[in-house]
Structure formats: C-alpha cells, structure tokens
Design a protein around this motif. Structure first.
Motif, PDB file in Angstrom:
ATOM      1  N   HIS A 120       0.781  -1.248   0.000  1.00  0.00           N
ATOM      2  CA  HIS A 120       0.000   0.000   0.000  1.00  0.00           C
ATOM      3  C   HIS A 120       0.809   1.293   0.000  1.00  0.00           C
ATOM      4  O   HIS A 120       0.238   2.365  -0.048  1.00  0.00           O
ATOM      5  N   ASP A 158      -3.421  -2.384   8.397  1.00  0.00           N
ATOM      6  CA  ASP A 158      -1.987  -2.390   8.668  1.00  0.00           C
ATOM      7  C   ASP A 158      -1.692  -1.205   9.599  1.00  0.00           C
ATOM      8  O   ASP A 158      -2.394  -0.198   9.573  1.00  0.00           O
ATOM      9  N   VAL A 159      -0.654  -1.323  10.404  1.00  0.00           N
ATOM     10  CA  VAL A 159      -0.362  -0.244  11.364  1.00  0.00           C
ATOM     11  C   VAL A 159       0.107   1.040  10.655  1.00  0.00           C
ATOM     12  O   VAL A 159       0.055   2.133  11.223  1.00  0.00           O
ATOM     13  N   HIS A 160       0.546   0.891   9.402  1.00  0.00           N
ATOM     14  CA  HIS A 160       1.014   2.054   8.629  1.00  0.00           C
ATOM     15  C   HIS A 160      -0.079   2.523   7.676  1.00  0.00           C
ATOM     16  O   HIS A 160      -0.821   1.693   7.135  1.00  0.00           O
ATOM     17  N   ASP A 234       1.055  -5.891  11.793  1.00  0.00           N
ATOM     18  CA  ASP A 234       2.110  -5.133  12.486  1.00  0.00           C
ATOM     19  C   ASP A 234       1.563  -4.228  13.590  1.00  0.00           C
ATOM     20  O   ASP A 234       2.293  -3.426  14.166  1.00  0.00           O
ATOM     21  N   GLY A 275       1.820  -5.947   6.340  1.00  0.00           N
ATOM     22  CA  GLY A 275       3.036  -5.960   7.153  1.00  0.00           C
ATOM     23  C   GLY A 275       2.956  -6.860   8.372  1.00  0.00           C
ATOM     24  O   GLY A 275       1.883  -7.245   8.828  1.00  0.00           O
ATOM     25  N   TYR A 277       6.358  -7.832  11.356  1.00  0.00           N
ATOM     26  CA  TYR A 277       7.826  -7.862  11.444  1.00  0.00           C
ATOM     27  C   TYR A 277       8.327  -8.149  12.858  1.00  0.00           C
ATOM     28  O   TYR A 277       9.282  -7.536  13.311  1.00  0.00           O
TER      29      TYR A 277
HETATM   30 ZN   LIG Z   1       2.821  -1.917   7.838  1.00  0.00          ZN
END
Ligand SMILES: [Zn+2]
Length: 300
Positions: A120, A158-160, A234, A275, A277
C-alpha cells in the motif's frame, strides 16, 4: 479458499536484506502442516500482465523498474536491499497473486487471498516502504474497469497508513479507501483516504476494538460489492515497526469484525497480506496463520 504463493515471495529477496523474508515460507509451511479440513488450497500465481499494472502506475516508472533502471535513490526509498536479481520476477509473481485472487472472486468465489502483497505504500510513479507496485490499487482499478464490480471497499488495518493507495485512488468515486493506522509512524507525511482513523501510540486491544467498531459503523453507509482487506498484523505488541499494543486475542477480534461486516453485506473478500515484522518472526507468523485459517471458511 485459494492462497496464492510462490517460492520467490521469500527467495526473491536477498538473504542479506534486513526484511524478514522467511515469513512467507514459514506461514505457508505452518498452514500446510495443519489440516484445515481441506479449506485451504495453495496455488502458484502467474506473473502479472503489465497492462494491469499500467492502470495504477505510470508507464515510465513501471518500465524503468522492469528494465532495472531505477535510481539508487528510488531503490533506497523502497528498501528490501540489497536487491536480488530475482526482484523483478518476485514483484511480478506477487502482483500476479493478487490479480489471480481477484479473478477467483470474479469467477464467483466468496473469498480468495494472496500470501503476500497489500503493498500500500507504492505511489503512481514511485515505490516506498518495501512496496514496488500497489496491488490494491491495481486490483481495484481492474475490478471496476475490466470486471463488472460497481464499488470496491478497501479496508486497510496495517499499522502504517495506506498512503500510496489513497494517493492513486483519490479521484475514483467507485473505490472507497479506509485506513486505520498509528499516527506517529511511517509514512510521516500522510495522504487523504476516504476515511482515515489515526491512532495514538501504545493503544491496547480494548481501545483499538472500540475505535474499529465505531469506524465500521461509518462504513455501513458505504455501498460496496467487493471488499479488499489489507490485513497487516504489524499492530501486534511484539512488532518491531508497529508502536501499538495488540495481543493475539485483539487481532482475532479485529479479524472477526471484518469477517462479520463483509458477511452481513454479502460481499466477497480478498485478503492482501500486508506488514508484520516481529523479531523473532514467529509471533508474526502465528498471527498470519490465524488470519488465513479464520477466513478460510468465509462465505455469504
Ligand atoms: Zn505496515
């Protein structure tokens, strides 16, 4: 449920890269080791057709990437360094996996998925944050322009922030972009999605779920006939890039809310991985295994 997966998802990234490339293979092996009552079917994707990629990206950027002509600065902004010679093939299979999942839905499946993608952060004319081509935008544009879908709803948890997706699709009325992400996190310059919810650092399960429920109630007013779920994990407490504090139970509940929302409105769903990680990577692997397993019996 089909899960598209190719060995290059892992081996197309150089072993010296700091990116946890082994996650793809570990998730696949772990899903395969469980019986899943025959609900999960691994399928190898074919490479994406470049004409589908042109729907979301400039020809100049696409062609320079395919011909290994990106500048060092452009490569740095993407990451995944050092680049393996298989990075182009990897990217085409990864994007192809998402396109095949879309084809499944067009052929009548209620659910399909890619064990990769959800890239994204890629913009029309550049890559960013581990993302080269934006498969969400590519598939959303194909859904409305090539297939007969009327309205795509992209749910990006996603966290972003889904900044590239928001930027590419900002002027397209038939595609609604929703991103719920951590405020103080990459990308530091945010773009405008149709609905953005930015979260404070350190948020726990209880508050996260409260906010997600409120956001879903806003989405009830949006029409859609297909849902894309960017299901990055994430947000997990153990994630090295996350900055939120979700537990496995919190993530499971998140997945359940999206599953039930999609089912209520009788929409088919594509899972784009996104994501994750944690270091060591086993927590991320566990979260993704739970995600794919949970959605594998989806129907409406
Ligand atoms: Zn992410």
């Amino acid at each position: 449920m089909n899960i598209y997966y190719h060995p290059l998802y892992t081996y197309g990234i150089d072993s010296n890269s700091s990116f946890p490339r082994e996650r793809y293979e570990l998730i696949r092996n772990s899903l395969e080791a469980e019986s899943n009552n025959g609900l999960i079917n691994f399928v190898e994707p074919i490479k994406a057709d470049v004409r589908d990629i042109y729907r979301a990206h400039t020809k100049d950027y696409v062609d320079r990437f395919l011909n290994s002509k990106l500048s060092n600065k452009e490569i740095r902004e993407i990451g995944l360094k050092p680049w393996s010679s298989a990075i182009v093939d990897r990217t085409m299979f990864l994007t192809g996996g998402s396109l095949k999942a879309l084809e499944d839905i067009n052929n009548g499946s209620p659910i399909s998925s890619n064990l990769g993608g959800g890239t994204h952060h890629a913009y029309k004319d550049k890559g960013s944050g581990f993302c080269i081509f934006n498969d969400l935008a590519i598939c959303a544009l194909k859904a409305i322009n090539h297939y007969n879908f009327k309205k795509v709803l992209i749910i990006d948890l996603d966290v972003h922030q889904g900044d590239g997706t928001a930027s590419i699709l900002s002027s397209i009325d038939e595609i609604f972009t929703f991103s719920m992400h951590c405020k103080k996190n990459f990308p530091f310059v945010k773009q405008k999605s149709d609905l953005d919810i930015s979260l404070d650092e350190g948020l726990n399960d209880e508050h996260y779920i409260q906010i997600l429920k409120k956001s879903i109630s806003k989405l009830e007013a949006i029409d859609s006939d297909i849902i894309f779920f960017q299901a990055g994990v994430d947000t997990l407490k153990e994630d090295r890039y996350g900055k939120l504090n979700l537990s496995f139970d919190g993530l499971s509940f998140r997945n359940k809310l999206i599953y039930e929302f999609s089912k209520r409105r009788k929409n088919p769903v594509i899972i784009f991985m996104g994501g994750g990680y944690s270091k060591p990577i086993n927590k991320t692997v566990k979260a993704f295994v739970e995600l794919f397993t949970f959605f594998s019996d989806y129907s409406f």
